[in-house]
Each structure stands twice: as structure tokens, then as C-alpha cells.
Design a protein around this motif. Structure first.
Motif, PDB file in Angstrom:
ATOM      1  N   PHE A 248       9.841  20.498 100.260  1.00 34.34           N
ATOM      2  CA  PHE A 248      11.094  19.828 100.596  1.00 34.34           C
ATOM      3  C   PHE A 248      12.311  20.655 100.196  1.00 34.34           C
ATOM      4  N   ARG A 249      12.177  21.496  99.171  1.00 39.69           N
ATOM      5  CA  ARG A 249      13.279  22.387  98.815  1.00 39.69           C
ATOM      6  C   ARG A 249      13.531  23.384  99.934  1.00 39.69           C
ATOM      7  N   ASN A 279      11.125  10.528  94.101  1.00 39.60           N
ATOM      8  CA  ASN A 279      10.084  10.767  95.103  1.00 39.60           C
ATOM      9  C   ASN A 279       9.701  12.239  95.170  1.00 39.60           C
ATOM     10  N   ILE A 280      10.706  13.117  95.106  1.00 41.05           N
ATOM     11  CA  ILE A 280      10.424  14.555  95.125  1.00 41.05           C
ATOM     12  C   ILE A 280       9.633  14.953  93.882  1.00 41.05           C
ATOM     13  N   ALA A 281      10.031  14.430  92.722  1.00 40.45           N
ATOM     14  CA  ALA A 281       9.367  14.791  91.466  1.00 40.45           C
ATOM     15  C   ALA A 281       7.925  14.314  91.440  1.00 40.45           C
ATOM     16  N   PRO A 316      14.924  25.416  91.962  1.00 41.09           N
ATOM     17  CA  PRO A 316      15.853  24.356  91.549  1.00 41.09           C
ATOM     18  C   PRO A 316      16.012  23.316  92.653  1.00 41.09           C
ATOM     19  N   ASP A 317      16.259  22.090  92.244  1.00 41.13           N
ATOM     20  CA  ASP A 317      16.509  21.040  93.222  1.00 41.13           C
ATOM     21  C   ASP A 317      17.801  21.326  93.983  1.00 41.13           C
ATOM     22  N   THR A 322      20.048  16.481  93.756  1.00 41.80           N
ATOM     23  CA  THR A 322      20.721  16.215  92.478  1.00 41.80           C
ATOM     24  C   THR A 322      21.906  15.269  92.653  1.00 41.80           C
ATOM     25  N   ALA A 323      22.560  15.317  93.807  1.00 43.75           N
ATOM     26  CA  ALA A 323      23.674  14.402  94.092  1.00 43.75           C
ATOM     27  C   ALA A 323      23.425  13.785  95.469  1.00 43.75           C
ATOM     28  N   PRO A 324      22.463  12.877  95.562  1.00 45.50           N
ATOM     29  CA  PRO A 324      22.024  12.388  96.874  1.00 45.50           C
ATOM     30  C   PRO A 324      23.059  11.523  97.580  1.00 45.50           C
TER      31      PRO A 324
END
Length: 428
Positions: A248-249, A279-281, A316-317, A322-324
Motif C-alpha cells: 500500500f505504500r 488497517n495498514i499496520a 515510512p508511512d 499519517t494524516a488521513p
């Protein structure tokens, strides 16, 4: 009066129906396979143009035949998959009748068996196998009002980017269909938003082996059926462009904006749950967990497989994680289309027997329903994790055929037909 009689009617001639026919034939059990369209029709007409199988050709097949013209580690196209099942049905002499719609199945009163009503007449059958699979009725959640955007379609109706009106696209669902469609749309030059929910994302390949191989040697394909209500796991894996790990990144780096689960819609504005980072984590942890299990297997067995330390390193996200974004004004963002990759529901409205729970789901164990004589095949987690996959349904069909053969033997006891058959040996 029924126009004909047979021992078993199999409803559906996709991978489940063809597998069922093979095993019934091996037992010498008379049967008919009824298909409303063509063999494996959903592969042909209910998938997007560029779809390929999610597993390599050496793995996603029946034991009795390889994919012609497809390298073992390559991924068959949807047309090649459909042609494979049509050829397999011909190879085994499956008694398939195409263009026949089953309209109802009802148990006889006062005698064994079922009345199967079809578009071409009625059939008297001792047993019925519902092999219509899990992809029967596309599900679009009633979130966005009709007319809010130019086009709202389910992933089963999506074919290619040119099908959609010009403008940005929101793809809802982060399983294999959602991520592949979103990636294709972005590569075509569209602005794309991808709504991501909980998911499992295995590595496509690790240490020189496909993830299908790793699940096999680690025994994970044989994971038993989970608790009711926890059966569905969205798996993000792709065979597109030769196969690659869904990251997804990387999708975000390509220009796709990730958002959380689609939650609500009001006055032209979509709202998303604040769950994207979680969800990503969770998906990352499942990915890394499989890598760790694979490493332990290699060390335990002394295998000479190349190390891949870089596979454990996650970048890194991206900012969208990080700021969705929690809201999206569709008109302001230029979103003209929504593709709902939100799965399917079963449709057994034709099957009038007492074997469904309060939510309409089959009450069955390994395909054997609580209604004697009725069986189900091709459903996720029918017996194990691999049940909904091509090779898995073949093994489930063998178990169901053995069960039918055993029951036939008991029913024949004391009649002029035959003595009771020896109980078939259960298969795993």
C-alpha cells in the motif's frame, strides 16, 4: 411428473461443479450438471479484462491437468482459466447441460429425493449439490445515493478504465480486486482514491518461493474453519504484470490516495473511518508474520534458499496514512465514478429446504448440510482455508462425493438395487 430421473443434480458448472462431476463419475454415480450459462461463465463475463489468476499455474489447477500454454510460474488469464475448466469438463466427460436455469429445488413428500424444477423441465433427483460458489450476488453497500456520481458499479461489472466516464475514481475495498483495479486506473492516468479496510497481504514471493508454496509447507492452507462470522478474510495479492507483492505504500507513492473504510455519505460528502493507519499496520504484521514463519521453516529444515532481509524493511508511512483524509467532497475532487470491490452474497432463493441459518447462510459441515441429501461446494472455509481456491475445491468435492456414495449404499440396503456399499474412506 418429472421429465427424467437421476441420482445427483449438480447446480453450477464452474470449478466446483466440474470437480464434483469428476468425483461422482469416479464412483460411477449417475448425475447431471446444470449451468445457466457456459462452463466457468463468471470467469468470462463477470471479471475485468486484464484479470489473471492470483496463484501460479503450477498451483491453481486440478491435479489431473496442467494449464496448456502457461508456464508453471506464470499466471493464467481469465479466458485461459475459463477455457481450462471447459476443456477439463470435456476431458472427464462431465454431463454438463448449459443454458439450463434451476428455478427451484424442493424435497419430495412421503418419499426420498427432490424435485428439481428447471427452465427445461423437471428432474427427480436423490441428491442435490449446490455448486454455485460464493460469488452469486454482488454487494454494494447502501452508502452513496443514486445519482450522486455519474457511475457506481460493482467490481464484477468493471471491465477497463475506458468504460468509466472521465474524472477521478473512488475504489472501495482493498482485497485483490480493489487494489488491482485501483492500480490499473491510476496507470491509465486517473486520479484514484482507494478505501482500505482490514486485510491480509502475503508476499507474492519470498526467498524464491511463491506465497502459495509457503502456505503449503507451513500447513496454513489446512487451517480449519474459523468461528461463524469470522470466515471472510480480505486477501490483497496480485498476479498482474507477472505477479508482485501488494504494497500500500507503493500504491500511495504511485499517486493513489489511501483513505479509511467508507462510512457515510451526506450532501455530496463522503466520510471515512479513522482506521486507515490501523488497517495498514495490521496488514503489515500479517505480512511480516509470514516472513518470520518462512525464515524459521528454512532454518529448521536446513534449506538452501536465498535470504531476503530487505523484504522485512517497511518504508515510512505516506502522508495519506499519517494524516488521513476523513472527508471527501466528491464534486470538488472531481470523482465521477465509484467502483465497489465489496464482495458478494450467496443467493439460494431457488433452494427450498431447511438448511439455512437466520442470515440465509448454509448450515453445513464440510459441505454436508443438515438437510439430508443436500450438499454445498465451493464456499470459503468449507473445510479449510484452501476451500475457495481451485485446487481446494477439488479436494472438497472428493469428500462430498465419498459422502454421497456412502449414503447411497445405506439407502440401497434391502432393495433389489444393490447391497450396502462399504463406507468410503474419508479424505482430507
Amino acid at each position: 411428473m418429472p421429465s427424467e430421473e437421476t441420482e445427483v443434480v449438480v447446480v453450477g458448472a464452474g470449478q466446483a461443479g466440474v470437480a464434483m462431476s469428476e468425483h461422482l463419475g469416479a464412483h460411477g454415480i449417475p448425475h447431471i450438471v446444470l449451468e445457466r450459462h457456459r462452463v466457468a461463465e463468471r470467469w468470462r463475463s463477470e471479471r475485468w479484462d486484464s484479470l489473471v489468476a492470483n496463484g501460479p499455474a503450477w498451483h491453481d489447477r486440478f491435479p489431473g491437468m496442467e494449464f496448456p500454454g502457461v508456464a508453471p510460474d506464470a499466471f493464467a488469464s481469465k479466458e485461459q482459466v475459463a477455457d481450462y475448466f471447459a476443456a477439463y469438463a470435456e476431458k472427464i466427460g462431465a454431463p454438463v447441460r448449459c443454458g439450463v436455469d434451476v428455478t427451484s429445488v424442493r424435497r419430495h413428500t412421503g418419499r426420498p429425493g427432490f424435485l428439481v424444477e428447471t427452465s427445461e423441465g423437471s428432474i427427480d433427483a436423490r441428491f442435490v449439490v449446490a455448486a454455485t460458489g460464493p460469488f452469486q450476488r454482488p454487494v454494494i453497500p447502501p452508502v452513496v445515493a443514486d445519482g450522486a456520481v455519474s457511475a457506481q458499479i460493482h467490481s464484477s461489472g468493471y471491465r477497463n478504465p475506458d468504460q468509466l466516464p472521465e474524472g477521478a475514481v473512488l475504489v472501495v475495498g482493498a482485497g485483490s480486486s480493489g487494489v488491482q483495479i485501483a492500480d490499473e486506473l491510476r496507470r491509465s492516468g486517473r486520479r484514484v482514491f482507494l478505501s482500505v479496510g482490514p486485510h491480509d497481504r502475503p508476499p507474492r514471493e519470498y526467498r524464491g518461493r511463491d506465497f502459495c508454496w509457503w502456505l503449503g509447507v507451513l500447513g496454513l492452507w489446512d487451517a480449519q474453519t474459523p468461528a461463524r462470522g469470522a470466515e471472510h478474510v480480505t486477501i490483497a495479492v496480485s498476479g498482474a504484470r507477472g505477479g508482485h507483492t501488494v504494497d500500500f505504500r507503493a500504491l500511495a507513492d504511485s499517486g493513489i490516495e489511501l483513505v479509511g473504510m467508507t462510512a457515510a455519505f451526506d450532501d455530496g460528502v463522503l466520510r471515512f473511518a479513522p482506521d486507515l493507519a490501523v488497517n495498514i499496520a495490521l496488514g503489515d504484521e500479517k505480512y511480516l508474520g509470514l516472513l518470520r514463519a518462512a525464515d524459521a521453516y528454512v532454518e529448521r529444515n536446513g534449506l538452501d534458499l536465498p535470504e531476503e532481509p530487505q523484504a522485512h524493511i517497511l518504508g515510512p508511512d505516506p502522508d495519506c496514512v499519517t494524516a488521513p483524509r476523513l472527508e471527501l467532497d466528491l464534486a470538488e475532487a472531481g470523482v465521477t465514478s465509484i467502483v465497489w470491490a465489496t464482495g458478494f452474497a450467496a443467493d439460494y432463493t431457488w433452494l427450498h429446504v431447511d438448511t439455512f441459518d437466520e442470515r440465509g447462510r448454509p448450515d453445513q459441515a464440510r459441505g454436508v448440510s443438515r438437510e439430508p441429501g443436500v450438499y454445498f461446494l465451493g464456499l470459503p472455509w468449507l473445510s479449510r482455508r484452501g476451500s475457495a481456491f481451485i485446487w481446494g475445491v477439488w479436494h472438497d468435492a472428493r469428500y462430498v462425493a465419498d459422502h454421497i456414495a456412502t449414503r447411497r449404499g445405506y439407502l440401497a440396503y434391502g432393495t433389489a438395487d444393490q447391497p450396502v456399499a462399504a463406507r468410503a474412506t474419508p479424505t482430507n
